[in-house]
Design a protein around this motif. Sequence first.
Motif, PDB file in Angstrom:
ATOM      1  N   ALA A 372       0.729  -1.340   0.015  1.00 14.27           N
ATOM      2  CA  ALA A 372      -0.020   0.206  -0.078  1.00 14.27           C
ATOM      3  C   ALA A 372       0.782   1.352  -0.147  1.00 14.27           C
ATOM      4  CB  ALA A 372      -0.917  -0.093   1.173  1.00 14.27           C
ATOM      5  N   ALA A 373       1.932   1.335   0.843  1.00 12.74           N
ATOM      6  CA  ALA A 373       2.930   2.469   1.134  1.00 12.74           C
ATOM      7  C   ALA A 373       3.344   2.575  -0.623  1.00 12.74           C
ATOM      8  CB  ALA A 373       3.773   2.341   1.860  1.00 12.74           C
ATOM      9  N   ASP A 375       2.283   1.777  -3.503  1.00 13.75           N
ATOM     10  CA  ASP A 375       1.061   1.960  -4.535  1.00 13.75           C
ATOM     11  C   ASP A 375       0.913   3.823  -3.932  1.00 13.75           C
ATOM     12  OD1 ASP A 375       1.052  -0.339  -5.261  1.00 13.75           O
ATOM     13  OD2 ASP A 375      -0.766  -1.050  -4.354  1.00 13.75           O
ATOM     14  N   GLN A 376       0.869   3.962  -2.984  1.00 13.31           N
ATOM     15  CA  GLN A 376       0.527   5.486  -2.396  1.00 13.31           C
ATOM     16  C   GLN A 376       1.860   6.253  -3.028  1.00 13.31           C
ATOM     17  OE1 GLN A 376       2.424   7.465  -0.155  1.00 13.31           O
ATOM     18  NE2 GLN A 376       0.994   9.073  -0.316  1.00 13.31           N
ATOM     19  N   ALA A 379       0.968   6.601  -7.104  1.00 12.33           N
ATOM     20  CA  ALA A 379       0.084   7.493  -7.250  1.00 12.33           C
ATOM     21  C   ALA A 379       0.460   9.040  -6.920  1.00 12.33           C
ATOM     22  CB  ALA A 379      -1.168   7.186  -6.342  1.00 12.33           C
ATOM     23  N   ALA A 380       1.185   9.030  -5.797  1.00  9.76           N
ATOM     24  CA  ALA A 380       1.712  10.548  -5.408  1.00  9.76           C
ATOM     25  C   ALA A 380       2.448  11.214  -6.577  1.00  9.76           C
ATOM     26  CB  ALA A 380       2.251  10.503  -3.992  1.00  9.76           C
TER      27      ALA A 380
END
Length: 500
Positions: A372-373, A375-376, A379-380
């Motif tokens: 998740a980190a 992917d975040q 995306a950022a």
Amino acid sequence: MIRVERSAFRTFTLRVLGGALFPGLLLLSGCAVGPRYSRPSAPVPTDYKETPQNWKPAEPADQALRGKWWEVYQDPQLNALEEKINISNQSLKAAQAQFTQARATVRYSRADYYPTVTAGVSATRERYSGNRPLNLTPGTGETANDLVIPVDMSYEPDVWGRVRRSVEAARANAQATLADLESVSLSVHAELAVDYFQARELDAEAQLLDSTVSSYARQLELTNDRFKGGIASQVDVAQAQTQLETARAQTIDVREQRTQFEHAIAVLIGEPASTFTLPVAVLSETPPVIPPGLPSELLERRPDIAANERLMAAANANIGVAKAAYFPLFNLFPSAGFESTTIVNWLSGASAFASVGASAVVTAFDVGRRRAASDQARAAYDQAVANYRQDVLTAYQEVEDNLAALRLLEDESNTETAAVAAAEHSLALSNNRYKGGVTAYLEVITAQTTALANERTAVQISGRRMVDSVLLIKALGGGWNTASLSTVKMESRTPIPPGQ
């Protein structure tokens, strides 16, 4: 296997058996996971659609924008006000403080390159139970002192580049904050120039209306004389009185608007509105020629675009930080010091102790937290790229808008000048016809209203041309260049004034 042999504090050796742990760590420390940054592409036109016909890329250098771009207007009063911004503007001070915070963050992140060393001292006196387990003399208690001076070190080798990526992100963020500082500086300087020229335009309108009020007052006096002589009607007098009072009301309205700009200028230069007064001066100049340069240069000249580009670099580095979490975390923790039961031999060689240790920890299961980190972070980065490209499009729009405005307002100014001349001639003819008894006073009122409207429009166009020239300079970056980002040391504590 790690073994520590010691005969005294000053003579101990570390032997690494059964492998090459430390050479392996040194070798791996050259790695840095995560994508390598390269600036994404953005749509760049080959030329501006609204480029002035008389402009060529080989313009003389003295016409290029400089740091103090407002000096192209050659207005000493404006120059003096602009200089006060760097000293007293609170928005600029806040942006400078934000940049100082960002540089401190870089220094904070860089500290992870080095080991952390702690030292202390402790003294304990403890009585042990006589009935404790494994006591060689059951029933006999003991009292002992424990005096310790430990020196501990903890060091995490940057094997996977987590620290390097963190420092890279912090440095890019600091550069973005510096670009934001320059963007704030450009905005407040431009806002001051806009307010200043709008105040000057209103001074010109007030002067025109004062002259109009005087003319209408004389016209009312003439109409009264004609009424008393039986030549004019009372309706003519009432109409002349209406014209005069309307002009007086317009004058008051213009002066009210002017006070708003005066107060805005006071805030920009950091002075209370109650103590600041802007001397009256009529706007008379025309905007200077502002070379727009080439579209490809705009990406290097706009601080807001530079800030978004640096935010992309920071987001890219954060992807590497997120990826480093997938790999083992190594740590070295040597320790040394003195330990004794008495002060007399506390610092003797026999009281010395030392130890060294190493650990490697990897996360085996985290329910998708690292994924998740990662992917975040990606995306950022995608968000930063989209913001950058949108900012580029907006920048070209602003340049084209103001180039078009200056071109069209110049044509409108020439046309309006002709309209003013025609309206003044029409008014003169109507006054002569009225004095000769050929026409009613309504024709004079119509001519007066038309002439005043055209004269005010001509003054307003002059003000709009000056304002749009300021906005064009702002859209072009005000003479700033991204090269200034690389000349500032992000790890330094030295204050950086805007425009440097």
